[in-house]
Design a protein around this motif. Structure first.
Motif, PDB file in Angstrom:
ATOM      1  N   TRP A  47      34.432  42.685  35.399  1.00 20.88           N
ATOM      2  CA  TRP A  47      35.768  43.104  36.101  1.00 20.88           C
ATOM      3  C   TRP A  47      36.924  41.876  35.761  1.00 20.88           C
ATOM      4  CZ3 TRP A  47      36.503  47.153  39.076  1.00 20.88           C
ATOM      5  CH2 TRP A  47      35.429  48.072  39.647  1.00 20.88           C
ATOM      6  N   ASP A  48      38.183  42.630  35.748  1.00 14.68           N
ATOM      7  CA  ASP A  48      39.384  41.789  35.321  1.00 14.68           C
ATOM      8  C   ASP A  48      40.197  42.397  36.485  1.00 14.68           C
ATOM      9  OD1 ASP A  48      41.075  39.986  34.316  1.00 14.68           O
ATOM     10  OD2 ASP A  48      41.626  41.399  32.749  1.00 14.68           O
ATOM     11  N   PHE A  49      40.731  41.338  37.324  1.00 12.54           N
ATOM     12  CA  PHE A  49      41.497  41.681  38.367  1.00 12.54           C
ATOM     13  C   PHE A  49      43.068  41.645  38.298  1.00 12.54           C
ATOM     14  CE2 PHE A  49      38.301  39.966  41.572  1.00 12.54           C
ATOM     15  CZ  PHE A  49      37.654  41.079  41.611  1.00 12.54           C
ATOM     16  N   GLY A  50      43.704  42.615  38.557  1.00 12.37           N
ATOM     17  CA  GLY A  50      45.150  42.836  38.854  1.00 12.37           C
ATOM     18  C   GLY A  50      45.306  42.393  40.246  1.00 12.37           C
ATOM     19  N   TYR A  51      46.634  41.622  40.307  1.00 16.10           N
ATOM     20  CA  TYR A  51      46.819  40.975  41.478  1.00 16.10           C
ATOM     21  C   TYR A  51      48.011  41.476  42.184  1.00 16.10           C
ATOM     22  CZ  TYR A  51      42.986  37.837  40.900  1.00 16.10           C
ATOM     23  OH  TYR A  51      41.959  37.060  40.419  1.00 16.10           O
ATOM     24  N   SER A  52      48.709  42.579  41.429  1.00 14.44           N
ATOM     25  CA  SER A  52      49.668  43.167  42.416  1.00 14.44           C
ATOM     26  C   SER A  52      49.918  44.520  41.719  1.00 14.44           C
ATOM     27  CB  SER A  52      51.188  42.334  42.043  1.00 14.44           C
ATOM     28  OG  SER A  52      51.673  42.612  40.724  1.00 14.44           O
ATOM     29  N   ILE A  53      50.586  45.240  42.520  1.00 15.85           N
ATOM     30  CA  ILE A  53      50.829  46.970  42.139  1.00 15.85           C
ATOM     31  C   ILE A  53      51.598  46.891  41.081  1.00 15.85           C
ATOM     32  CG2 ILE A  53      49.771  47.649  44.121  1.00 15.85           C
ATOM     33  CD1 ILE A  53      52.925  48.064  45.113  1.00 15.85           C
ATOM     34  N   GLN A 101      35.412  36.052  50.008  1.00 11.51           N
ATOM     35  CA  GLN A 101      35.668  37.101  50.781  1.00 11.51           C
ATOM     36  C   GLN A 101      34.858  38.287  49.817  1.00 11.51           C
ATOM     37  OE1 GLN A 101      39.693  38.856  49.610  1.00 11.51           O
ATOM     38  NE2 GLN A 101      39.574  40.187  51.460  1.00 11.51           N
ATOM     39  N   LEU A 102      34.991  38.346  48.637  1.00  4.88           N
ATOM     40  CA  LEU A 102      34.167  39.350  47.684  1.00  4.88           C
ATOM     41  C   LEU A 102      32.668  39.425  48.007  1.00  4.88           C
ATOM     42  CD1 LEU A 102      36.273  39.122  44.560  1.00  4.88           C
ATOM     43  CD2 LEU A 102      36.533  40.808  46.111  1.00  4.88           C
ATOM     44  N   LYS A 103      32.098  38.003  48.034  1.00  5.94           N
ATOM     45  CA  LYS A 103      30.583  38.053  48.183  1.00  5.94           C
ATOM     46  C   LYS A 103      30.408  38.621  49.635  1.00  5.94           C
ATOM     47  CE  LYS A 103      29.772  33.761  45.961  1.00  5.94           C
ATOM     48  NZ  LYS A 103      29.583  32.127  45.975  1.00  5.94           N
ATOM     49  N   SER A 104      31.409  38.333  50.596  1.00  6.53           N
ATOM     50  CA  SER A 104      30.908  38.984  52.081  1.00  6.53           C
ATOM     51  C   SER A 104      31.140  40.245  51.992  1.00  6.53           C
ATOM     52  CB  SER A 104      32.021  38.401  52.961  1.00  6.53           C
ATOM     53  OG  SER A 104      31.986  38.965  54.099  1.00  6.53           O
ATOM     54  N   LEU A 105      32.386  40.881  51.483  1.00  4.14           N
ATOM     55  CA  LEU A 105      32.616  42.461  51.172  1.00  4.14           C
ATOM     56  C   LEU A 105      31.430  43.311  50.351  1.00  4.14           C
ATOM     57  CD1 LEU A 105      36.351  42.414  50.262  1.00  4.14           C
ATOM     58  CD2 LEU A 105      35.153  43.728  52.359  1.00  4.14           C
ATOM     59  N   ARG A 116      40.001  51.721  35.943  1.00  7.32           N
ATOM     60  CA  ARG A 116      41.289  51.019  35.690  1.00  7.32           C
ATOM     61  C   ARG A 116      42.304  51.795  36.788  1.00  7.32           C
ATOM     62  NH1 ARG A 116      45.906  51.534  32.208  1.00  7.32           N
ATOM     63  NH2 ARG A 116      46.222  49.656  31.040  1.00  7.32           N
ATOM     64  N   PHE A 117      42.858  50.726  37.618  1.00  4.31           N
ATOM     65  CA  PHE A 117      43.602  51.099  38.749  1.00  4.31           C
ATOM     66  C   PHE A 117      44.508  49.951  39.189  1.00  4.31           C
ATOM     67  CE2 PHE A 117      39.351  50.369  39.998  1.00  4.31           C
ATOM     68  CZ  PHE A 117      39.307  49.250  40.937  1.00  4.31           C
ATOM     69  N   THR A 118      45.898  50.347  39.742  1.00  5.05           N
ATOM     70  CA  THR A 118      46.777  49.400  40.177  1.00  5.05           C
ATOM     71  C   THR A 118      46.800  49.793  41.904  1.00  5.05           C
ATOM     72  OG1 THR A 118      47.725  49.140  37.981  1.00  5.05           O
ATOM     73  CG2 THR A 118      48.817  48.283  39.680  1.00  5.05           C
ATOM     74  N   LEU A 119      46.337  48.910  42.540  1.00  3.99           N
ATOM     75  CA  LEU A 119      46.353  49.195  44.006  1.00  3.99           C
ATOM     76  C   LEU A 119      46.548  47.839  44.711  1.00  3.99           C
ATOM     77  CD1 LEU A 119      43.034  51.313  43.943  1.00  3.99           C
ATOM     78  CD2 LEU A 119      45.416  52.137  44.414  1.00  3.99           C
ATOM     79  N   PRO A 120      47.212  47.860  45.951  1.00  7.29           N
ATOM     80  CA  PRO A 120      47.400  46.775  46.745  1.00  7.29           C
ATOM     81  C   PRO A 120      45.935  46.113  47.133  1.00  7.29           C
ATOM     82  CG  PRO A 120      48.452  48.710  47.759  1.00  7.29           C
ATOM     83  CD  PRO A 120      47.691  49.168  46.623  1.00  7.29           C
ATOM     84  N   VAL A 121      45.644  44.885  47.400  1.00  6.45           N
ATOM     85  CA  VAL A 121      44.509  43.935  47.313  1.00  6.45           C
ATOM     86  C   VAL A 121      43.451  44.716  48.152  1.00  6.45           C
ATOM     87  CG1 VAL A 121      43.292  41.946  48.032  1.00  6.45           C
ATOM     88  CG2 VAL A 121      45.387  41.993  46.669  1.00  6.45           C
ATOM     89  N   GLY A 122      43.899  45.397  49.451  1.00  8.05           N
ATOM     90  CA  GLY A 122      42.817  45.906  50.391  1.00  8.05           C
ATOM     91  C   GLY A 122      42.375  47.267  49.825  1.00  8.05           C
ATOM     92  N   ASP A 123      43.237  47.942  49.247  1.00  6.37           N
ATOM     93  CA  ASP A 123      42.850  49.354  48.556  1.00  6.37           C
ATOM     94  C   ASP A 123      41.874  48.991  47.422  1.00  6.37           C
ATOM     95  OD1 ASP A 123      44.220  50.817  50.790  1.00  6.37           O
ATOM     96  OD2 ASP A 123      45.847  51.065  49.301  1.00  6.37           O
ATOM     97  N   ARG A 124      42.263  48.049  46.730  1.00  5.73           N
ATOM     98  CA  ARG A 124      41.494  47.726  45.486  1.00  5.73           C
ATOM     99  C   ARG A 124      40.178  47.364  45.741  1.00  5.73           C
ATOM    100  NH1 ARG A 124      42.625  41.795  43.300  1.00  5.73           N
ATOM    101  NH2 ARG A 124      41.033  41.401  45.043  1.00  5.73           N
ATOM    102  N   ASN A 125      39.989  46.584  46.657  1.00  5.08           N
ATOM    103  CA  ASN A 125      38.655  46.074  47.160  1.00  5.08           C
ATOM    104  C   ASN A 125      37.887  47.135  47.635  1.00  5.08           C
ATOM    105  OD1 ASN A 125      39.226  43.418  46.528  1.00  5.08           O
ATOM    106  ND2 ASN A 125      39.643  42.736  48.422  1.00  5.08           N
TER     107      ASN A 125
END
Length: 199
Positions: free
Chosen positions: A84-90, A156-160, A116-125
């Motif tokens: 994974w490679d994270f995008g941090y903003s929409i 947070q990711l470990k928990s999710l 491949r997607f661009t979403l706010p952090v909550g939706d991304r997760n």
């Protein structure tokens, strides 16, 4: 020399010289060196054995060497890893997750899915969680342990995603350097891409 700087004598000792002879025949004969080149690819071989590195520019991933197959042609039971490679903003770079399976009996790897997607952090997760569910618990998921995002994100990711096969890696090198293993697979024509809507 032109500007009065230090002067050096360059000693260039490639593993295979211009007429095809090995530098150290008793250790690595020309056939052994050709096998090494076939395994690591021409770019890495030129840099490590021929003392002739080439810049990692736009031709690092030689897409003309990619092979393709149908999903039904991928052998069953291969190891699966998604990086994974994270995008941090929409408005910035997208989040991307690449699923690779392999190696098969011939040493080939299969690129079987790209997210491949661009979403706010909550939706991304939430989307990542859905992908992990589809991948199954035996697929290793490699996430960036990005110091810039902070330890809180990793926790947070470990928990999710508890119950998934997770690994976190600090991105110590540039993206170009991290792409080198993939480039070597492409160079040696051992990466096979599954035909899909994203190809």
């Amino acid at each position: 020399v032109k500007y009065g700087g230090d002067q050096y004598t360059i000693l260039n000792m490639p593993a295979i010289n211009e007429i095809g002879h090995a530098l150290w025949e008793r250790m690595f004969d020309a056939d052994a060196l050709k096998r090494i080149q076939a395994n690591i690819g021409p770019r890495a071989f030129n840099a490590q054995y021929q003392q002739n590195p080439t810049p990692a520019d736009g031709d690092m991933l030689q897409v003309q060497k990619l092979k393709y197959c149908e999903a039904t042609e991928v052998p069953q039971g291969l190891n699966k890893i998604r990086g994974w490679d994270f995008g941090y903003s929409i408005s910035g770079d997208p989040t991307a997750g690449i699923l690779i399976e392999g190696p098969d009996a011939l040493g080939n790897f299969y690129l079987t899915n790209v997210q491949r997607f661009t979403l706010p952090v909550g939706d991304r997760n939430a989307r990542i969680g859905a992908v992990l569910h589809l991948d199954g618990p035996n697929t290793m998921q490699i996430f960036p342990d990005d110091p810039a995002a902070g330890a809180a994100q990793t926790e947070q990711l470990k928990s999710l995603f508890a119950g998934s096969f997770l690994r976190f890696e600090k991105p110590l090198n540039s993206k170009v350097e991290r792409a080198a293993p993939l480039a070597a697979l492409i160079d040696t024509e051992r990466l096979i891409v599954v035909r899909s809507s994203w190809t």
